[in-house]
Structures are given as C-alpha cells and as structure tokens.
Design an enzyme around this catalytic site. Structure first.
Site, PDB file in Angstrom:
ATOM      1  N   HIS A  45      -6.462   8.399   4.689  1.00  0.00           N
ATOM      2  CA  HIS A  45      -7.618   8.092   5.527  1.00  0.00           C
ATOM      3  C   HIS A  45      -8.283   9.348   6.093  1.00  0.00           C
ATOM      4  CE1 HIS A  45      -6.792   3.797   5.451  1.00  0.00           C
ATOM      5  NE2 HIS A  45      -5.524   4.063   5.685  1.00  0.00           N
ATOM      6  N   GLU A 152       2.448  -3.348   3.483  1.00  0.00           N
ATOM      7  CA  GLU A 152       1.281  -3.671   4.294  1.00  0.00           C
ATOM      8  C   GLU A 152       0.420  -4.778   3.701  1.00  0.00           C
ATOM      9  OE1 GLU A 152      -0.825   0.035   4.724  1.00  0.00           O
ATOM     10  OE2 GLU A 152      -0.405   0.642   2.676  1.00  0.00           O
ATOM     11  N   ASP A 177      -2.764  -3.286   8.416  1.00  0.00           N
ATOM     12  CA  ASP A 177      -3.175  -3.770   7.100  1.00  0.00           C
ATOM     13  C   ASP A 177      -2.557  -5.127   6.797  1.00  0.00           C
ATOM     14  OD1 ASP A 177      -4.953  -1.885   5.698  1.00  0.00           O
ATOM     15  OD2 ASP A 177      -3.350  -0.453   6.039  1.00  0.00           O
TER      16      ASP A 177
END
Length: 267
Positions: A45, A152, A177
């Site tokens: 990210h 996730e 997630d």
C-alpha cells in the site's frame, strides 16, 4: 543472523511489533530502541522501493530487530528480490488456498525445499564472503527466515488448514480486508469477522507448527489482549503513532489539532 522474533515464537513467548509505513530507516531503528521485536514494512500500500528496503534492513541489523516485508503480491521474483536485501522474513498478502501458500513457500526456500534462485553475492549472503560456507548459509536462511501469510478473505479462512499444511508459519488475520470480504466493510468487531478470526486461531493451535498473528484494534492493555492466544502481535503503525503524538502535543499546548478541528492543516 538469528531471527529474534522467530526465536521468541519457538520459545512460546509473545513477539510484539508494528507496521512500518514510513520510508525511513530511522523509523526501524526507533522501533528497535523502543524494545519492539519486529516491524512489518509495507510494500503493498506504499511507494516503497528496493533500495529503501535495503537501507531499512541495515538499520534493523544495527538494533537487532526483525525486519519483515509485506510484498505487493505473491510473485516468486518479487519475493526473491526482497529477500536478497537481507530482510528476515516475508509477509504475503491474500493467501486463499494451499496452492497460494505453497507458491510463497517455494519462493522463500532454497532447493531442495523450495525454488528460490541462488546467488552468493547479494547482501543477504554477505556479498560473497560466505561462498566457502554457502551450504551452511542456505541451511541457516531456510531455518531463520519467517513466512507470514495474511488471511484476509473468506476463502483464506475456509482453506486455513491447507494454508498451514503448505508451510506458512504465521497466519496473520487481516480483519479490515476480511470485513470487506464478509460484506461488513470496516466493522472489524462484527460477530462474523470475530468468528472467522477464531476459526483461524483454533486451526493454528491444532496445527502445532505455526503461530497466530493479529492487530489489536482495542487497547492491548485490556485483559482480552493479554489473554488472547495470538503470540504474534502487531500494534498499529508508525504513521498513526506519530500523528497521534503530534496531535496530543498540539492539544497539550492549548491548540485544537487540524484534524480534530476540521482545518486543512495549513499554517
């Protein structure tokens, strides 16, 4: 080098760490000086690049903290290049099956236990100085490197037994997630999310050769987190901790913080 975090887990002790979002080796040193056992640096990210990861690995070596890298994808070449910087483990996102997990294991381990490409002149192998003992280095690398798999999605929870059987050492529950995968975006304390989390933790306990990992979304001083059976605990991240410290300082000095007051932060 001996993996401090893996040693703690093997001894039945809890390993404490955080997520690393800042692109600064100093943040790694500070985490080690503070007494944390590991930092999971995020490449999924963020705009983090490999030269920065290599400098972060040097900083981690200085203070004896375990540096793990969350790779952007379960790609053997990406995992290889990150490992050659000298980090002590990999965090692989969105593992959903035994096949996913086996791919990550193969990328991380040298032959014959895996398919990691062999090069004796990288930082991980001390730039060729270990060539006379390279077989010993391979053995120690396979022993000390830590593989963390992010669970996730609903599919990852459903297939957790296969994922563990493939060789994932830490099954880390990513509840944000996971909440989206279960249709309750952002509700990390939703009963369906907590039920899925508990399924992963119970599977890890039954497996006997792996550990469970969590982010505490509540104060880790609360009794729930003291007694919770999750030996690999990552508390928050460097950005949010720094931001909170600045906000507290602004409030202490009698001024409303920009985020709390709705201002744009400009001075």
């Amino acid at each position: 080098m001996k993996n401090r975090t893996k040693a703690l887990l093997r001894e039945g002790e809890r390993a404490l760490g955080t997520w690393g979002m800042l692109a600064d080796p100093t943040a790694i040193e500070l985490a080690g000086i503070a007494g944390l056992d590991f930092v999971q640096v995020d490449m999924e990210h963020t705009a983090r690049d490999l030269p920065t990861i290599e400098h972060m690995a040097r900083a981690a070596d200085v203070v004896g903290i375990t540096l793990l890298v969350r790779v952007p994808e379960n790609n053997p070449k990406t995992i290889l290049r990150v490992l050659e910087t000298g980090v002590q483990g990999i965090v692989v996102p969105q593992l959903e099956s035994g096949e996913d997990a086996a791919r990550a294991v193969a990328a991380m381990r040298y032959p014959l236990g895996g398919e990691r490409g062999v090069c004796s002149i990288t930082r991980a192998s001390r730039y060729g100085s270990l060539r006379p003992q390279f077989a010993e280095y391979v053995e120690s690398a396979d022993r000390e490197l830590l593989l963390v798999g992010l669970i996730e999605t609903a599919a990852g929870v459903e297939n957790i037994d296969d994922i563990l059987a493939a060789g994932v050492e830490v099954a880390f529950v990513g509840r944000r997630d996971l909440s989206g995968s279960l249709g309750v975006h952002g509700a990390v304390e939703h009963p369906s999310v907590l039920e899925a989390q508990d399924k992963v933790i119970k599977a890890v306990a039954a497996h006997g050769n792996a550990w469970a990992g969590l982010v505490p979304y509540r104060n880790p001083g609360e009794q729930e987190w003291i007694t919770h059976d999750a030996p690999f605990l990552a508390y928050r991240n460097d950005i949010s901790l720094l931001l909170e410290a600045y906000q507290n300082a602004v409030c202490m000095l009698g001024r409303e913080s920009a985020s709390a007051g709705g201002r744009d932060g400009q001075r």
